[in-house]
Scaffold this motif. Structure first.
Motif, PDB file in Angstrom:
ATOM      1  N   VAL A 214       0.842  -1.200   0.000  1.00  0.00           N
ATOM      2  CA  VAL A 214       0.000   0.000   0.000  1.00  0.00           C
ATOM      3  C   VAL A 214       0.875   1.248   0.000  1.00  0.00           C
ATOM      4  O   VAL A 214       0.670   2.178  -0.783  1.00  0.00           O
ATOM      5  CB  VAL A 214      -0.956   0.008   1.223  1.00  0.00           C
ATOM      6  N   SER A 215       1.950   1.262   0.841  1.00  0.00           N
ATOM      7  CA  SER A 215       2.776   2.471   0.879  1.00  0.00           C
ATOM      8  C   SER A 215       3.542   2.657  -0.428  1.00  0.00           C
ATOM      9  O   SER A 215       3.728   3.769  -0.894  1.00  0.00           O
ATOM     10  CB  SER A 215       3.703   2.508   2.098  1.00  0.00           C
ATOM     11  N   LEU A 216       3.956   1.535  -1.050  1.00  0.00           N
ATOM     12  CA  LEU A 216       4.631   1.670  -2.356  1.00  0.00           C
ATOM     13  C   LEU A 216       3.678   2.253  -3.388  1.00  0.00           C
ATOM     14  O   LEU A 216       4.026   3.136  -4.163  1.00  0.00           O
ATOM     15  CB  LEU A 216       5.096   0.291  -2.840  1.00  0.00           C
ATOM     16  N   TRP A 217       2.440   1.744  -3.378  1.00  0.00           N
ATOM     17  CA  TRP A 217       1.463   2.185  -4.359  1.00  0.00           C
ATOM     18  C   TRP A 217       1.132   3.655  -4.155  1.00  0.00           C
ATOM     19  O   TRP A 217       1.033   4.429  -5.104  1.00  0.00           O
ATOM     20  CB  TRP A 217       0.197   1.319  -4.238  1.00  0.00           C
ATOM     21  N   LEU A 218       1.028   4.039  -2.875  1.00  0.00           N
ATOM     22  CA  LEU A 218       0.648   5.428  -2.579  1.00  0.00           C
ATOM     23  C   LEU A 218       1.805   6.404  -2.732  1.00  0.00           C
ATOM     24  O   LEU A 218       1.626   7.537  -3.173  1.00  0.00           O
ATOM     25  CB  LEU A 218       0.128   5.533  -1.135  1.00  0.00           C
ATOM     26  N   LEU A 219       3.017   5.956  -2.359  1.00  0.00           N
ATOM     27  CA  LEU A 219       4.110   6.911  -2.201  1.00  0.00           C
ATOM     28  C   LEU A 219       5.191   6.845  -3.266  1.00  0.00           C
ATOM     29  O   LEU A 219       6.093   7.668  -3.280  1.00  0.00           O
ATOM     30  CB  LEU A 219       4.783   6.713  -0.828  1.00  0.00           C
ATOM     31  N   THR A 220       5.128   5.851  -4.136  1.00  0.00           N
ATOM     32  CA  THR A 220       6.164   5.790  -5.166  1.00  0.00           C
ATOM     33  C   THR A 220       5.535   5.636  -6.541  1.00  0.00           C
ATOM     34  O   THR A 220       4.356   5.351  -6.666  1.00  0.00           O
ATOM     35  CB  THR A 220       7.136   4.594  -4.943  1.00  0.00           C
ATOM     36  N   ARG A 221       6.378   5.782  -7.549  1.00  0.00           N
ATOM     37  CA  ARG A 221       5.863   5.661  -8.919  1.00  0.00           C
ATOM     38  C   ARG A 221       5.850   4.217  -9.387  1.00  0.00           C
ATOM     39  O   ARG A 221       5.364   3.892 -10.424  1.00  0.00           O
ATOM     40  CB  ARG A 221       6.732   6.489  -9.871  1.00  0.00           C
TER      41      ARG A 221
END
Ligand SMILES: Nc1ncnc2c1ncn2[C@@H]1O[C@H](COP(=O)(O)OP(=O)(O)OP(=O)(O)O)[C@@H](O)[C@H]1O
Ligand SMILES: [Mg+2]
Length: 229
Positions: A214-221
């Motif tokens: 979830v954090s990768l999806w929200l915070l990275t490209r």
């Protein structure tokens, strides 16, 4: 990042991007050191979580200063980067291709892990094996405390209970390693423990993987599956 004028890069150990920090082997203050810099992550991830992750790893390394086989913290050039001791060593995969006394290595690694736990730190990321190195003379090294969990105050029973579960998960990870590199050294109790890996461990792993995705999806490209973390 802070003042980096004094560093001389010897080797890129890990290219940053997504949720991953830049990890460089550098020459500083007359010795080889490691610079781990979360400014190398995707900008939003670096801005929101970079400081938190750096603070957590720095705190862990300080607590573990007396534990042999864990890098010493050597400085903090900014709120998102740390300098630590360069330990050297080779990966488990590389060691598998060489003659290695695995039972001795594992016994030492278990001691190191017990010392880490005794200082109130659970590592929480030993399953992937990239955070365990085999040093010269086959000494075990434990690195990368970004995902660690601290024991907390004595009165905090809930945190204490969670801490003990994470310690258990660390020990399970070492048993998995033993199963892989020296299965003949497993006893019946070890095999039983592996077969009945706690429900809590599995649940926490799923929570960890879910949070990361979830954090990768929200915070990275990048998507979580591409960066793998
Ligand atoms: N103190 C150290 N001494 C020697 N090598 C190190 C040290 N810190 C990191 N490394 C090397 O750099 C690599 C990446 O470091 P680290 O594990 O901290 O970052 P990471 O983003 O989690 O990477 P990985 O996914 O490979 O674990 C390690 O696998 C190891 O080979
Ligand atoms: Mg790592």
């Amino acid at each position: 990042m802070g003042n980096v004028a004094d560093r001389h890069v010897i080797q890129v150990l890990r290219d940053g991007g997504g949720s991953r920090a830049n990890v460089l082997r550098i020459h500083r203050d007359g010795e080889d050191q490691v610079l781990k810099d979360h400014a190398g992550c995707d900008p939003l991830f670096a801005a929101l979580l970079g400081k938190l992750l750096t603070r957590r790893e720095a705190r862990a390394l300080l607590k573990l200063d007396s534990v042999a086989g864990v890098p010493r913290l050597l400085g903090q050039p900014g709120s998102r980067a740390i300098y630590m001791e360069w330990l050297g060593g080779i990966s488990i995969k590389e060691a598998l291709a060489q003659e290695t006394d695995w039972p001795r290595f594992l016994a030492e690694l278990e001691n190191t892990l017990s010392e880490i736990h005794a200082q109130g730190v659970a590592h929480c990321d030993l399953r992937g094996l990239s955070n365990i190195l085999v040093g010269p003379d086959q000494t075990p090294y434990v690195i990368d405390f970004v995902s660690c969990f601290f024991s907390g105050a004595r009165w905090n029973f809930i945190r204490g209970w969670v801490f003990r579960r994470f310690c258990e998960a660390d020990r399970q990870a070492l048993l998995k390693l033993r199963q892989r590199v020296a299965p003949e050294s497993m006893n019946a109790a070890d095999a039983k423990l592996i077969a009945h890996a706690g429900v809590f461990n599995r649940a926490m792993r799923r929570v960890g993987q879910g949070t990361r995705k979830v954090s990768l999806w929200l915070l990275t490209r990048r998507s979580g599956s591409r960066s793998g973390r």
